[in-house]
Scaffold this active site. Structure first.
Site, short mmCIF file in Angstrom:
data_model
loop_
_atom_site.label_atom_id
_atom_site.label_comp_id
_atom_site.label_asym_id
_atom_site.label_seq_id
_atom_site.Cartn_x
_atom_site.Cartn_y
_atom_site.Cartn_z
N ARG A 195 1.10 -1.07 0.13
CA ARG A 195 -0.02 -0.48 0.36
C ARG A 195 0.86 1.28 -0.06
O ARG A 195 1.79 1.52 0.53
CB ARG A 195 -0.50 0.26 1.37
CG ARG A 195 -2.14 -0.89 1.14
CD ARG A 195 -3.58 0.02 0.08
NE ARG A 195 -4.48 -1.24 0.18
CZ ARG A 195 -4.41 -2.25 -0.41
NH1 ARG A 195 -3.56 -2.57 -1.60
NH2 ARG A 195 -5.42 -3.08 -0.63
N HIS A 237 -1.39 0.70 -9.85
CA HIS A 237 -2.04 -0.20 -8.48
C HIS A 237 -2.81 -1.31 -9.24
O HIS A 237 -3.72 -1.37 -9.13
CB HIS A 237 -2.77 0.78 -7.46
CG HIS A 237 -4.01 -0.41 -6.52
ND1 HIS A 237 -3.76 0.54 -5.20
CD2 HIS A 237 -3.07 -1.44 -6.10
CE1 HIS A 237 -3.83 -0.56 -3.90
NE2 HIS A 237 -3.96 -1.51 -4.66
#
Ligand code: NDP
Ligand code: OXD
Length: 320
Positions: free
Chosen positions: A235, A283
């Site tokens: 993350r 992502h």
């Protein structure tokens, strides 16, 4: 009798997350119950299950008869940050297809750094025929932070490719062929051995900002790659982005592959976009597959309603 509804809350505009596409898959997998999107006149009292990707904070609190929340992602940090999240089991996505995709990403990027791709593409642009010495994989140590579902799978494939693989987790883990470290006390020893650091940690209060200068400066110096490399697909909140940029500038890091960022989408003025030592992806290291995930959710609901237990329930105290 109609079964309780499943609300599908998907808050994204990216191609993989088109709500209508996911709704079709969920209707096929959960054919015995209504599957509703928020803009379809859903009655909150009828909702027993919610399947969610980045729902707006507070979006779930209206469902007073909720029995379980299914995260369509493996990482649940955004949900854990919602203080109004109903106190029902929160199940995260643990799907072989998702794991395999992450292992593809990790393997691809480890190999790209190991096989000098940044240098070779630049050489091609310059029409320079100047191969550099090629180290064997066995000379390179890949250190994986996070030895859970994803980290353990990637570790095994890298091992098969001949890399030395070590790993670090919160509690002790044992994986054949891999030297493992755990906890804060063993972190330094893990980092000092690592040439390529792969981060597959969840974002929690303990791991926030863990990829900072202190940690990056502890990686192995004088290794075969010239300088250590960072690969982060966990993350964005795990990384101190100013530290990463300054470590790339002063040579503390030789290169980085980054899939996740503190702010997503990455702002157009971010230095990462054009940094010559950065391989950036939006992502999408491991996209979730709507067919696989909807079947996983349907199976879990059937098991729960037959008196069985839900699997992969998040520990809300640990935060992952
Ligand atoms: P798991 O929960 O299976 O594994 C997490 C691992 O991290 C465990 O080994 C755990 O230790 C370790 N860990 C957690 N906290 C700490 C800590 N404080 N110190 C040291 N180790 C710690 O998660 P997954 O492998 O399924 O997924 C990992 C993350 O990958 C997700 O949370 C998500 O953020 C990210 N992800 C990103 C995707 C992308 O496309 N970029 C796609 C999918 C996931 P222990 O073994 O002791 O519990
Ligand atoms: C996940 C993700 O956590 O896609 O599954 O980021």
């Amino acid at each position: 009798m109609t079964k309780g509804a499943l609300a599908l809350l998907i808050n994204s505009t990216s191609q993989n997350w088109l709500p209508c596409r996911w709704k079709g898959r969920f209707e096929a997998a959960c054919s015995d119950r209504p599957v509703v999107l928020p803009d379809e006149g859903l009655d909150p009292a009828e909702v027993q299950y919610a399947a969610v990707w980045k729902p707006l904070p507070g979006a779930l609190s209206a469902f007073k008869n909720l029995r379980a929340i299914f995260s369509l992602a493996a990482g649940v940090d955004a949900l854990m940050a919602d203080r109004s999240l109903p106190d029902v089991p929160l199940v995260r996505a643990v799907i072989p297809d998702l794991t395999a995709r992450m292992t593809e990403y990790v393997t691809l990027h480890v190999l790209m750094h190991h096989r000098q791709e940044i240098y070779l593409r630049q050489s091609q642009r310059e029409k320079a025929w100047q191969p550099k010495y090629q180290w064997p994989a066995s000379a390179v140590t890949v250190g994986i932070m996070g030895l859970g579902t994803l980290g353990a799978d990637a570790a095994n494939i890298l091992l098969r490719l001949g890399f030395r693989v070590i790993g670090w987790s919160r509690s002790p883990r044992s994986i054949t062929g891999i030297e493992t470290f755990h906890g804060t006390a063993q972190m330094g020893a893990f980092l000092r051995r690592t040439d390529i650091l792969v981060c597959l940690l969840p974002l929690t209060t303990e791991t926030q900002g863990i990829l900072n200068r202190d940690v990056l400066a502890s990686l192995k110096r004088n290794g075969p790659l010239g300088a250590p490399v960072l690969i982060n697909a966990g993350r964005g909140g795990l990384q101190n982005e100013a530290d990463i940029l300054s470590c790339l500038e002063d040579g503390t890091l030789g290169a980085a592959s980054l899939d996740v960022f503190v702010e997503e989408p990455l702002p157009s003025d971010s230095r990462f976009w054009s940094h010559p030592k950065v391989m950036l992806t939006p992502h999408n290291a491991a996209d979730g597959d709507a067919d696989e995930i909807s079947r996983y959710v349907a199976t879990q609901i059937t098991r729960l309603e037959s008196g069985g237990a839900l699997e992969n329930v998040v520990d809300r105290v640990r935060g992952y």
